[in-house]
Design an enzyme around this catalytic site. Sequence first.
Site, PDB file in Angstrom:
ATOM      1  N   GLU A 269      -9.947  39.209  15.381  1.00  0.00           N
ATOM      2  CA  GLU A 269     -10.790  38.846  16.195  1.00  0.00           C
ATOM      3  C   GLU A 269     -10.422  37.830  17.252  1.00  0.00           C
ATOM      4  OE1 GLU A 269     -15.058  36.534  15.450  1.00  0.00           O
ATOM      5  OE2 GLU A 269     -13.960  38.042  14.539  1.00  0.00           O
ATOM      6  N   ASP A 270      -9.237  37.932  17.278  1.00  0.00           N
ATOM      7  CA  ASP A 270      -8.225  37.005  18.513  1.00  0.00           C
ATOM      8  C   ASP A 270      -7.065  38.121  19.296  1.00  0.00           C
ATOM      9  OD1 ASP A 270      -9.815  34.686  17.495  1.00  0.00           O
ATOM     10  OD2 ASP A 270      -8.479  33.810  16.484  1.00  0.00           O
TER      11      ASP A 270
ATOM     12  N   ASP B 164      -8.269  29.945   4.574  1.00  0.00           N
ATOM     13  CA  ASP B 164      -8.593  29.623   6.372  1.00  0.00           C
ATOM     14  C   ASP B 164      -9.135  28.326   6.078  1.00  0.00           C
ATOM     15  OD1 ASP B 164      -9.041  30.029   9.394  1.00  0.00           O
ATOM     16  OD2 ASP B 164     -10.774  30.634   8.438  1.00  0.00           O
TER      17      ASP B 164
ATOM     18  N   HIS C   2      -0.565  28.553  11.647  1.00  0.00           N
ATOM     19  CA  HIS C   2      -2.069  28.581  10.418  1.00  0.00           C
ATOM     20  C   HIS C   2      -1.810  30.043  10.032  1.00  0.00           C
ATOM     21  CE1 HIS C   2      -6.368  28.701   9.836  1.00  0.00           C
ATOM     22  NE2 HIS C   2      -6.669  29.437  10.138  1.00  0.00           N
TER      23      HIS C   2
ATOM     24  N   HIS D 127      -5.169  37.359   8.895  1.00  0.00           N
ATOM     25  CA  HIS D 127      -6.614  37.485   9.118  1.00  0.00           C
ATOM     26  C   HIS D 127      -7.419  37.274  10.213  1.00  0.00           C
ATOM     27  CE1 HIS D 127      -6.017  33.465   9.444  1.00  0.00           C
ATOM     28  NE2 HIS D 127      -7.005  33.449   9.726  1.00  0.00           N
TER      29      HIS D 127
END
Length: 217
Positions: free
Chosen positions: A82-83, A172, A54, A78
């Site tokens: 966050e992850d 995205d 992705h 990106h």
Amino acid sequence: MKSAIATIPLEKLLEQLPENYTVADRELVMRAYRVAEEAHRGQKRHSGEPYINHCIAVASILADLKVPPEVIAAGLLHDTVEDTPITLADIRREFGDTVKILVDGVTKLTHLPRVSRGDQHAENGINGSEIEDEPIEPALLGRKEDIVSETLRKTFLAMGEDVRVVLIKLADRLHNMRTLGHMPEQKRKRIAQETLDIFAPLANRLGIWQIKWELED
């Protein structure tokens, strides 16, 4: 060791990079890929493919827009803050202030009202990525247009600081829409409606017609 699935799209991305990129520009993109690949290792999407695919797809969409190398690097990175355990301080140290500011901006856009992740993680609960599955309060349904307007207003304020952040978020969302078939039906409908309400108008406002048309389709 990189997976074979991730290697093929990476090679395609490198071929897509603008011809005016210097050796240093290409090395920046490669370094961003290596960091993202390591950070997302073991994470998968609903389709079962490695999550890094992705990130490469987002970077590929940005490469077609012929953006500067820092934007493509930020596109690859990106979702790391966050992850994954990677922090903004890590990104600043490795890639400088510009990439750090862009990644931070994308993360902040994600937390605007009604801007769901739509990130298609196969695992539940990665840093709260499934929170958008919670039902909307009935009292909010009648305020849909107001919420959309407020989201767009805040997004345009963010654009005033750096339109490159919005380009990354559009890339995205575009890839997530291209692969939406792997999501549950309720989530597909919500993300599709949100795309029509927020992201297609953003692409239109920026004059990126190809992305606007594909998002609407």
